[in-house]
Design a protein around this motif. Sequence first.
Motif, PDB file in Angstrom:
ATOM      1  N   ASN A  81       0.847  -1.190   0.000  1.00 21.53           N
ATOM      2  CA  ASN A  81       0.000   0.000   0.000  1.00 21.53           C
ATOM      3  C   ASN A  81       0.882   1.240   0.000  1.00 21.53           C
ATOM      4  O   ASN A  81       1.668   1.456   0.917  1.00 21.53           O
TER       5      ASN A  81
ATOM      6  N   LYS B  30      -6.693   1.598  12.302  1.00 21.72           N
ATOM      7  CA  LYS B  30      -7.660   2.375  11.506  1.00 21.72           C
ATOM      8  C   LYS B  30      -7.072   2.748  10.139  1.00 21.72           C
ATOM      9  O   LYS B  30      -7.766   2.704   9.120  1.00 21.72           O
TER      10      LYS B  30
ATOM     11  N   TRP C  85      -7.355  -0.274   7.864  1.00 15.20           N
ATOM     12  CA  TRP C  85      -8.750  -0.439   7.426  1.00 15.20           C
ATOM     13  C   TRP C  85      -9.076   0.575   6.336  1.00 15.20           C
ATOM     14  O   TRP C  85      -9.650   0.234   5.313  1.00 15.20           O
ATOM     15  N   GLU C  86      -8.712   1.846   6.588  1.00 13.61           N
ATOM     16  CA  GLU C  86      -9.096   2.922   5.671  1.00 13.61           C
ATOM     17  C   GLU C  86      -8.346   2.870   4.355  1.00 13.61           C
ATOM     18  O   GLU C  86      -8.918   3.104   3.300  1.00 13.61           O
TER      19      GLU C  86
ATOM     20  N   ALA D 127      -5.867   0.274   3.270  1.00 13.36           N
ATOM     21  CA  ALA D 127      -5.613  -1.018   2.626  1.00 13.36           C
ATOM     22  C   ALA D 127      -6.893  -1.825   2.463  1.00 13.36           C
ATOM     23  O   ALA D 127      -6.910  -2.838   1.783  1.00 13.36           O
ATOM     24  N   LYS D 128      -7.981  -1.380   3.104  1.00  8.94           N
ATOM     25  CA  LYS D 128      -9.304  -2.002   2.935  1.00  8.94           C
ATOM     26  C   LYS D 128      -9.350  -3.443   3.429  1.00  8.94           C
ATOM     27  O   LYS D 128     -10.069  -4.280   2.888  1.00  8.94           O
ATOM     28  N   ILE D 129      -8.532  -3.727   4.429  1.00  4.29           N
ATOM     29  CA  ILE D 129      -8.610  -5.048   5.044  1.00  4.29           C
ATOM     30  C   ILE D 129      -8.835  -4.867   6.542  1.00  4.29           C
ATOM     31  O   ILE D 129      -8.458  -3.847   7.119  1.00  4.29           O
ATOM     32  N   ILE D 130      -9.469  -5.868   7.127  1.00  8.43           N
ATOM     33  CA  ILE D 130      -9.808  -5.810   8.544  1.00  8.43           C
ATOM     34  C   ILE D 130      -8.732  -6.545   9.335  1.00  8.43           C
ATOM     35  O   ILE D 130      -8.497  -7.739   9.125  1.00  8.43           O
TER      36      ILE D 130
ATOM     37  N   GLY E 154      -7.720 -11.098  11.973  1.00 14.20           N
ATOM     38  CA  GLY E 154      -8.724 -10.073  11.683  1.00 14.20           C
ATOM     39  C   GLY E 154     -10.027 -10.268  12.440  1.00 14.20           C
ATOM     40  O   GLY E 154     -11.084  -9.874  11.957  1.00 14.20           O
TER      41      GLY E 154
ATOM     42  N   LEU F 235     -15.982  -0.924  17.809  1.00 11.18           N
ATOM     43  CA  LEU F 235     -14.689  -0.548  17.236  1.00 11.18           C
ATOM     44  C   LEU F 235     -14.006   0.486  18.125  1.00 11.18           C
ATOM     45  O   LEU F 235     -14.655   1.336  18.719  1.00 11.18           O
TER      46      LEU F 235
ATOM     47  N   TRP G  50     -12.381   3.110  17.679  1.00  9.65           N
ATOM     48  CA  TRP G  50     -12.405   4.553  17.386  1.00  9.65           C
ATOM     49  C   TRP G  50     -13.819   5.120  17.496  1.00  9.65           C
ATOM     50  O   TRP G  50     -14.052   6.254  17.131  1.00  9.65           O
TER      51      TRP G  50
ATOM     52  N   LYS H 283     -13.050 -10.706   6.147  1.00 15.59           N
ATOM     53  CA  LYS H 283     -12.077  -9.760   6.717  1.00 15.59           C
ATOM     54  C   LYS H 283     -11.585  -8.732   5.705  1.00 15.59           C
ATOM     55  O   LYS H 283     -10.429  -8.291   5.774  1.00 15.59           O
TER      56      LYS H 283
ATOM     57  N   ILE I 244     -12.818  -5.046   3.585  1.00 14.51           N
ATOM     58  CA  ILE I 244     -13.756  -3.931   3.642  1.00 14.51           C
ATOM     59  C   ILE I 244     -14.308  -3.682   2.247  1.00 14.51           C
ATOM     60  O   ILE I 244     -13.553  -3.401   1.314  1.00 14.51           O
TER      61      ILE I 244
ATOM     62  N   LEU J 129     -15.565   4.987   7.953  1.00 16.11           N
ATOM     63  CA  LEU J 129     -15.527   4.050   9.088  1.00 16.11           C
ATOM     64  C   LEU J 129     -16.230   4.614  10.316  1.00 16.11           C
ATOM     65  O   LEU J 129     -16.492   3.880  11.272  1.00 16.11           O
TER      66      LEU J 129
END
Lengths: 314, 314
Positions: free
Chosen positions: A27, A264, A267-268, A270-273, A304, A311, A313, B271, B273, B308
């Motif tokens: 990324n 976070k 997640w934002e 790389a779009k993975i959990i 994950g 969550l 945040w 897992k 997004i 998110l």
Amino acid sequence: MTVTLNEIKAAAERIKPYIHRTPVLTNESLNQKVGSQVFMKCENLQKVGAFKFRGASNAVWSLTDEEAERGVVTHSSGNHAQALALAARMHGIPAYIVMPNNAPQVKKDAVAGYGGRITFCEPTLEARETTMDRIRLDTGATVVHPYNNEQVIAGQGTAALELLEDVPDLDVIIAPVGGGGLLSGTSIAAAGIKKGIRVIAAEPELADDAFRSMQAGNIILSVNPKTIADGLLTSLGTLTFPVIQERVEQIVTVSEAGIIDSMKFIWERAKIIIEPSAATVIAVLWEKKIDLAGLKVGVILSGGNVDLNKLPWQ
Amino acid sequence: MTVTLNEIKAAAERIKPYIHRTPVLTNESLNQKVGSQVFMKCENLQKVGAFKFRGASNAVWSLTDEEAERGVVTHSSGNHAQALALAARMHGIPAYIVMPNNAPQVKKDAVAGYGGRITFCEPTLEARETTMDRIRLDTGATVVHPYNNEQVIAGQGTAALELLEDVPDLDVIIAPVGGGGLLSGTSIAAAGIKKGIRVIAAEPELADDAFRSMQAGNIILSVNPKTIADGLLTSLGTLTFPVIQERVEQIVTVSEAGIIDSMKFIWERAKIIIEPSAATVIAVLWEKKIDLAGLKVGVILSGGNVDLNKLPWQ
């Protein structure tokens, strides 16, 4: 057996039909943010959402036919319980899982969903071990410890094996450390494949027993740590600690804020959990406590499994 | 040029150095839930978090040197704006992006972050087109429409090309439909590579203009649709509609609840997004309005751009 690269290679062959070959993602935003070239081995995308499925599978498929018939047993309330339950089901053998009666409902459901035969006990280590022993004696099941087990260590090492197949010229690998199964397997694989590669561990400041164990030269137990990284609460094992002492360059501790911010960001962008325990390896880069500028850094995103309704945040 | 498999193959070669080869993931829980073997082409893991980067890259790298010097222009407040801005930056050329002044701050920031030169205008289609025209005349920039553009269609088709390279024996491919760039590119690629493969589109019930266009035999415009799938609000284009008419078996509409439930399931189990627009393809399987039992189904997860802090299940 002592775990060597050969055992890890054998484990990789053994479990190949059952596990996911997880992708290695990059990324650009992350690279720019941390100043290294980061290669993410996505064990969050592994079956049951964690690297634990590798070790559990290797343990299960290493049993003799006679052992397999009697099944496997462990005590765990985390990813290992789910991993062992699924690995056993795929082999068609029973998995007896001892869980504390205060484990979250979602974890009980997950283990049951994978066909694990759950026995509840009081939430103390003594009750868990006594209960497990009783089941072992009753059934003849083989105990599969979450990390202090050679088949498990060899299985966890297969993630680094695949990572180095995909990206052979890594300078560094970072793995999180809880009980040390993933970290010891990673360090054996890395050292065996590429002489001189650096292996670094990530650990929450609030659960820094591995860091202190390295300083002290003996295992210091983890006592009621309060980190958000709930996969990294356990103490090192007698099999994992010596490997880590010998092969891991250093353990870097990271803050809770660093873990949450890194999580976070992944997640934002790389779009993975990823779960907080997995975010610790990103936090090492994020907080820049050590200088890895310009290097090719492999990180093992360990899992994950998070509650999407809670969550950090929010 | 009419877009054919050859243009898609050429696009794939052209953009290869710039895009991510996204993974194709499988998930056993999903397969059991829907009764098909599902192969997820993860364009949510593409650069800028969406397949749009493929089309934008192909458009940008198809320019002559002289055209390139003058840059590209588009009006968009969505993923295409970010995609074009990044593709242009990677080529070292200007991207002029016209955005409505009421666009969410996070989208303005994202486009600016990728180096797009933003001009704000009133939030009407007329204002957007007038503003874009003025910039085009002032700068000589080439207009890159989000979907009604042959280079864009060819670029979007490369996702299906890669999917069929990885999983050649698919029975069906499902792609979402908004303006039809992804769907038309997908259907050209699929038909060209594998005779008889079925291509099905997913569309929100609350934005079913493509479904109605197919019934009517002409383009029916989308008027203020209110679906959570905010990537699928636009009407079909004059270039995309004929391709879809010819090559797409049917358009299946899905409910808002189906979209949200599918989205959460993918987050929890796979897992990764995905945004609501991407979840529509899972919702087709989830709601079982058509019988795809036992088939090998490729789905294109179109993107992963979500806020998110505002999740639909909260």
